[in-house]
Design a protein around this motif. Structure first.
Motif, PDB file in Angstrom:
ATOM      1  N   MET A 251       0.832  -1.168   0.000  1.00  0.00           N
ATOM      2  CA  MET A 251       0.000   0.000   0.000  1.00  0.00           C
ATOM      3  C   MET A 251       0.884   1.241   0.000  1.00  0.00           C
ATOM      4  O   MET A 251       1.856   1.327   0.736  1.00  0.00           O
ATOM      5  CB  MET A 251      -0.870  -0.028   1.253  1.00  0.00           C
ATOM      6  N   LYS A 252       0.526   2.225  -0.827  1.00  0.00           N
ATOM      7  CA  LYS A 252       1.328   3.438  -0.916  1.00  0.00           C
ATOM      8  C   LYS A 252       1.126   4.313   0.305  1.00  0.00           C
ATOM      9  O   LYS A 252       0.031   4.401   0.853  1.00  0.00           O
ATOM     10  CB  LYS A 252       0.958   4.231  -2.170  1.00  0.00           C
ATOM     11  N   LYS A 253       2.181   4.977   0.700  1.00  0.00           N
ATOM     12  CA  LYS A 253       2.117   5.873   1.843  1.00  0.00           C
ATOM     13  C   LYS A 253       1.885   7.302   1.364  1.00  0.00           C
ATOM     14  O   LYS A 253       2.244   7.671   0.248  1.00  0.00           O
ATOM     15  CB  LYS A 253       3.406   5.806   2.652  1.00  0.00           C
ATOM     16  N   ASN A 254       1.283   8.101   2.232  1.00  0.00           N
ATOM     17  CA  ASN A 254       1.058   9.535   2.020  1.00  0.00           C
ATOM     18  C   ASN A 254       0.134   9.862   0.841  1.00  0.00           C
ATOM     19  O   ASN A 254       0.259  10.911   0.230  1.00  0.00           O
ATOM     20  CB  ASN A 254       2.381  10.278   1.852  1.00  0.00           C
ATOM     21  N   ILE A 255      -0.769   8.952   0.492  1.00  0.00           N
ATOM     22  CA  ILE A 255      -1.726   9.276  -0.560  1.00  0.00           C
ATOM     23  C   ILE A 255      -3.140   9.453  -0.011  1.00  0.00           C
ATOM     24  O   ILE A 255      -4.006   9.981  -0.693  1.00  0.00           O
ATOM     25  CB  ILE A 255      -1.743   8.207  -1.672  1.00  0.00           C
ATOM     26  N   HIS A 256      -3.365   9.011   1.195  1.00  0.00           N
ATOM     27  CA  HIS A 256      -4.693   9.097   1.780  1.00  0.00           C
ATOM     28  C   HIS A 256      -4.863  10.430   2.504  1.00  0.00           C
ATOM     29  O   HIS A 256      -3.917  10.954   3.105  1.00  0.00           O
ATOM     30  CB  HIS A 256      -4.924   7.940   2.756  1.00  0.00           C
TER      31      HIS A 256
ATOM     32  N   LYS B  45      -5.982  13.154   5.385  1.00  0.00           N
ATOM     33  CA  LYS B  45      -5.977  13.102   6.838  1.00  0.00           C
ATOM     34  C   LYS B  45      -7.407  13.047   7.355  1.00  0.00           C
ATOM     35  O   LYS B  45      -8.325  13.579   6.748  1.00  0.00           O
ATOM     36  CB  LYS B  45      -5.276  14.327   7.409  1.00  0.00           C
TER      37      LYS B  45
END
Length: 71
Positions: A1-6, A8
């Motif tokens: 899963m990619k980080k920092n794409i969702h 806050k």
């Protein structure tokens, strides 16, 4: 899963026009208010009025029974 794409997630307090406050979790930062909530909406409070549309349709048909609309 990619980080920092969702986005806050923030905790919000939504205020209804009746004065009810509800806490939710959302991606929105800003506070906002709503007009109707579950405590004041007529469907949830049991004060909902059921309209009888059958009588209205029959009255309309009686009024325009002599008009022949052939398309």
């Amino acid at each position: 899963m990619k980080k920092n794409i969702h986005p806050k997630i923030y905790k919000l307090c939504i205020k209804c026009s009746c004065g009810n406050k509800t806490n939710i979790v959302s991606t929105l930062k800003n506070k906002f208010s709503i007009d109707v909530c579950y405590k004041c909406h007529s469907f949830y409070t049991g004060k909902q009025k059921i309209s009888n549309s059958k009588g209205r349709i029959d009255n309309l048909r009686k009024r325009f029974k002599n008009i022949n609309l052939n398309f």
